[in-house]
Design a protein around this motif. Structure first.
Motif, PDB file in Angstrom:
ATOM      1  N   GLY A 169       0.816  -1.214   0.000  1.00 52.24           N
ATOM      2  CA  GLY A 169       0.000   0.000   0.000  1.00 52.24           C
ATOM      3  C   GLY A 169       0.841   1.252   0.000  1.00 52.24           C
ATOM      4  N   PHE A 170       1.928   1.246   0.791  1.00 50.87           N
ATOM      5  CA  PHE A 170       2.838   2.383   0.798  1.00 50.87           C
ATOM      6  C   PHE A 170       3.499   2.550  -0.573  1.00 50.87           C
ATOM      7  CE2 PHE A 170       3.635   1.671   5.613  1.00 50.87           C
ATOM      8  CZ  PHE A 170       2.423   2.276   5.888  1.00 50.87           C
ATOM      9  N   SER A 171       3.891   1.439  -1.191  1.00 50.85           N
ATOM     10  CA  SER A 171       4.553   1.485  -2.496  1.00 50.85           C
ATOM     11  C   SER A 171       3.624   2.040  -3.574  1.00 50.85           C
ATOM     12  CB  SER A 171       5.030   0.084  -2.900  1.00 50.85           C
ATOM     13  OG  SER A 171       5.982  -0.407  -1.987  1.00 50.85           O
ATOM     14  N   ALA A 172       2.346   1.664  -3.511  1.00 53.84           N
ATOM     15  CA  ALA A 172       1.376   2.201  -4.472  1.00 53.84           C
ATOM     16  C   ALA A 172       1.236   3.710  -4.303  1.00 53.84           C
ATOM     17  CB  ALA A 172       0.025   1.512  -4.295  1.00 53.84           C
ATOM     18  N   SER A 173       1.281   4.173  -3.048  1.00 51.57           N
ATOM     19  CA  SER A 173       1.209   5.615  -2.783  1.00 51.57           C
ATOM     20  C   SER A 173       2.446   6.334  -3.316  1.00 51.57           C
ATOM     21  CB  SER A 173       1.062   5.872  -1.282  1.00 51.57           C
ATOM     22  OG  SER A 173      -0.115   5.293  -0.780  1.00 51.57           O
ATOM     23  N   LEU A 200       7.826   6.053 -16.548  1.00 52.18           N
ATOM     24  CA  LEU A 200       8.174   5.557 -15.215  1.00 52.18           C
ATOM     25  C   LEU A 200       8.515   4.067 -15.156  1.00 52.18           C
ATOM     26  CD1 LEU A 200       5.446   7.460 -13.170  1.00 52.18           C
ATOM     27  CD2 LEU A 200       7.851   8.040 -13.402  1.00 52.18           C
ATOM     28  N   LYS A 201       8.516   3.404 -16.300  1.00 51.47           N
ATOM     29  CA  LYS A 201       8.766   1.962 -16.289  1.00 51.47           C
ATOM     30  C   LYS A 201      10.152   1.628 -15.742  1.00 51.47           C
ATOM     31  CE  LYS A 201       7.448  -2.022 -19.027  1.00 51.47           C
ATOM     32  NZ  LYS A 201       6.914  -2.485 -20.320  1.00 51.47           N
ATOM     33  N   SER A 202      11.098   2.537 -15.938  1.00 51.01           N
ATOM     34  CA  SER A 202      12.459   2.297 -15.452  1.00 51.01           C
ATOM     35  C   SER A 202      12.709   2.920 -14.077  1.00 51.01           C
ATOM     36  CB  SER A 202      13.476   2.852 -16.455  1.00 51.01           C
ATOM     37  OG  SER A 202      13.275   4.247 -16.656  1.00 51.01           O
ATOM     38  N   HIS A 203      11.699   3.564 -13.500  1.00 46.58           N
ATOM     39  CA  HIS A 203      11.866   4.186 -12.197  1.00 46.58           C
ATOM     40  C   HIS A 203      11.885   3.108 -11.107  1.00 46.58           C
ATOM     41  CE1 HIS A 203      11.079   6.757  -8.695  1.00 46.58           C
ATOM     42  NE2 HIS A 203      11.417   7.795  -9.463  1.00 46.58           N
ATOM     43  N   GLU A 204      12.702   3.317 -10.077  1.00 44.60           N
ATOM     44  CA  GLU A 204      12.850   2.300  -9.036  1.00 44.60           C
ATOM     45  C   GLU A 204      11.540   1.993  -8.317  1.00 44.60           C
ATOM     46  OE1 GLU A 204      15.425   3.513  -5.912  1.00 44.60           O
ATOM     47  OE2 GLU A 204      14.714   5.589  -5.894  1.00 44.60           O
ATOM     48  N   ARG A 205      10.641   2.972  -8.211  1.00 42.50           N
ATOM     49  CA  ARG A 205       9.373   2.754  -7.519  1.00 42.50           C
ATOM     50  C   ARG A 205       8.447   1.826  -8.307  1.00 42.50           C
ATOM     51  NH1 ARG A 205      11.764   4.517  -3.888  1.00 42.50           N
ATOM     52  NH2 ARG A 205      11.559   2.287  -3.525  1.00 42.50           N
ATOM     53  N   TYR A 206       8.640   1.757  -9.619  1.00 38.78           N
ATOM     54  CA  TYR A 206       7.774   0.936 -10.473  1.00 38.78           C
ATOM     55  C   TYR A 206       7.898  -0.541 -10.106  1.00 38.78           C
ATOM     56  CZ  TYR A 206       5.330  -0.473 -14.765  1.00 38.78           C
ATOM     57  OH  TYR A 206       4.422  -0.995 -15.663  1.00 38.78           O
ATOM     58  N   ASP A 207       9.106  -0.985  -9.706  1.00 40.98           N
ATOM     59  CA  ASP A 207       9.343  -2.393  -9.397  1.00 40.98           C
ATOM     60  C   ASP A 207       9.044  -2.748  -7.949  1.00 40.98           C
ATOM     61  OD1 ASP A 207      10.088  -3.051 -11.983  1.00 40.98           O
ATOM     62  OD2 ASP A 207      12.184  -2.504 -11.662  1.00 40.98           O
ATOM     63  N   ASP A 208       8.483  -1.804  -7.187  1.00 39.96           N
ATOM     64  CA  ASP A 208       8.032  -2.139  -5.833  1.00 39.96           C
ATOM     65  C   ASP A 208       6.782  -3.009  -5.871  1.00 39.96           C
ATOM     66  OD1 ASP A 208      10.081  -0.692  -4.746  1.00 39.96           O
ATOM     67  OD2 ASP A 208       8.864   1.045  -4.211  1.00 39.96           O
ATOM     68  N   LEU A 209       6.035  -2.920  -6.986  1.00 39.23           N
ATOM     69  CA  LEU A 209       4.808  -3.694  -7.165  1.00 39.23           C
ATOM     70  C   LEU A 209       4.946  -4.605  -8.373  1.00 39.23           C
ATOM     71  CD1 LEU A 209       2.216  -0.784  -6.784  1.00 39.23           C
ATOM     72  CD2 LEU A 209       2.866  -2.415  -5.008  1.00 39.23           C
ATOM     73  N   ASN A 266      11.405  -5.441  -5.974  1.00 36.75           N
ATOM     74  CA  ASN A 266      12.153  -4.693  -4.961  1.00 36.75           C
ATOM     75  C   ASN A 266      11.798  -5.109  -3.538  1.00 36.75           C
ATOM     76  OD1 ASN A 266      13.426  -3.247  -6.936  1.00 36.75           O
ATOM     77  ND2 ASN A 266      12.170  -1.402  -6.706  1.00 36.75           N
ATOM     78  N   LEU A 267      10.612  -5.672  -3.340  1.00 34.80           N
ATOM     79  CA  LEU A 267      10.156  -6.027  -1.993  1.00 34.80           C
ATOM     80  C   LEU A 267      10.329  -7.509  -1.682  1.00 34.80           C
ATOM     81  CD1 LEU A 267       6.872  -3.914  -1.677  1.00 34.80           C
ATOM     82  CD2 LEU A 267       9.201  -3.293  -1.056  1.00 34.80           C
TER      83      LEU A 267
END
Length: 426
Positions: free
Chosen positions: A28-32, A62-71, A141-142
């Protein structure tokens, strides 16, 4: 009874809440976080070139952004799709003069990110209906190791058995404010009643009377929107009194206002379907409002007046029509959408088309055949005639007939249902 496959959403509690809540919090935090990164990108693009990026553009950025691979990739795509839809909705309101419309906000609560809904599509979950478990994928990432996942034990209502559904399309992890719950979006086979009849009814949706109905056999009904206007005034005043528009109190007021509106739409759509069954109507004809915000003659935004613009954009016409459609299909009733072009300025009796015939918002007077009608009912009858052209008239005096004197149903807030004007208590 005929059978038909439809989409339904079932809510389930999580039996092993304590065991999986930390992992679900992380998702949930990663989606935010991903929402906020996308929100920053949209803001930057808008400020530089005045363009609102769509879903595909955001995904490319954003496909290459680090946050994208959290989910899981499909879950990340859904977050960005929701953000793009929110920005598109804001931009549409902005174009139509709604000065109160604000772009979607960053998701934050104090110094913490909130727990956003996480959607898992087919590749992101595996359902085990025998043991009532569902496996939800984490982003790379998680994961602590390649096969790491969240195993949730779920509990649905007693009358829901996911093993009998046609297929489960999506699973959503939703934070309720106290705990996580799961929403299963399913294809289910249901029994559909035979059509109650062959008659048609026209439905005109508007900004004064939310719905005006014209039946084929010659009577009509109005459903004024007084209760929602009262709610809008009351909650807007209460929200304005909050010290912070993002405060917990303001958010609760927004949620309560939205909940009351949703209840109104559900109750009205159910009531209309019940009335159609009683009257033997097998087809509901609804005006298509997809172009309501645009003037077809010059392509520019329509001007409905200061209050008209604000009221118009506060209503979810599409949402109401969707509710009407799925409730109608259960009773074997077909819902058709037709163009509303010229339905407000044409006479439903003789076809005379003239803007000046609409004397005022609630009155239509034809200078050709002397028909006097409620303007919204006249529009509803024109909508109905686009599917069933036969006139529901007997050649009598129309000035005091069904066009001019429709039945009025009011929403009774005490009982939570609709009643004729003389029976409503609120």
């Amino acid at each position: 009874m005929a059978k038909q496959v439809v989409t339904r959403t079932y809510t389930a509690s999580i039996r092993n809440q304590k065991r999986v809540s930390d992992d679900l919090d992380s998702l949930g935090f990663s989606a935010s976080k991903l929402w906020n990164v996308g929100r920053w990108v949209c803001d930057r693009v808008w400020n530089e070139i005045g363009h609102v990026p769509g879903h595909n553009e955001l995904t490319s950025y954003l496909k290459s952004h680090e946050r994208y691979d959290d989910l899981h990739s499909q879950s990340s795509q859904r977050v960005l799709q929701e953000l793009a839809e929110a920005f598109t909705g804001w931009y549409g309101k902005r174009q139509n003069g709604d000065t109160r419309a604000n772009p979607p906000k960053y998701r934050k609560h104090g110094d913490e990110h909130p727990r956003s809904t996480v959607t898992f599509k087919a590749a992101g979950f595996k359902l085990d209906t025998k043991y009532e478990r569902v496996r939800l994928s984490k982003g790379s990432n998680l994961k602590e190791y390649w096969s790491d996942f969240i195993l949730c034990e779920y509990q649905t209502r007693l009358d829901v058995d996911l093993s009998t559904v046609e297929s489960v399309q999506q699973v959503r992890a939703v934070w309720t404010g106290d705990e996580w719950e799961l929403h299963f979006v399913c294809k289910v086979e249901i029994e559909v009643a035979e059509s109650p009849g062959e008659k048609t009814v026209g439905v005109d949706l508007g900004i004064n009377n939310f719905a005006a109905l014209a039946y084929e056999d010659g009577h009509s009904e109005l459903y004024p929107l007084n209760c929602l206007k009262q709610d809008n005034y009351y909650f807007s005043k209460k929200i304005a009194q909050c010290n912070d528009s993002d405060s917990e109190q303001a958010n609760r007021l927004h949620q309560k206002k939205s909940g009351r509106r949703t209840h109104y739409f559900h109750t009205l759509s159910k009531h209309i379907v019940e009335r159609c069954v009683e009257e033997g109507a097998g087809t509901i004809v609804v005006g298509d409002l997809s172009g309501i915000r645009e003037d077809k003659e010059n392509g520019e935004s329509k001007n409905w007046g200061k209050h008209g613009n604000l009221d118009l954009h506060s209503w979810a016409f599409d949402r109401f029509t969707s509710m009407l459609e799925y409730k109608a299909e259960m009773e074997g009733i077909t819902v058709e959408q037709v163009s509303e072009r010229d339905t407000s300025k044409s006479c439903s009796c003789c076809g005379r088309k003239r803007d000046a015939n609409r004397v005022e918002r609630g009155l239509y007077v034809c200078d050709e055949c002397d028909t006097v009608a409620n303007a919204d009912v006249n529009g509803a009858e024109n909508i109905r005639q686009k599917v069933s052209p036969s006139l529901a008239t007997d050649g009598g005096d129309r000035s005091n007939g069904w066009l001019a004197q429709p039945s009025v149903y009011l929403f009774d807030s005490e009982s939570g249902c609709f009643a004729p004007r003389e029976q409503a208590t609120s």
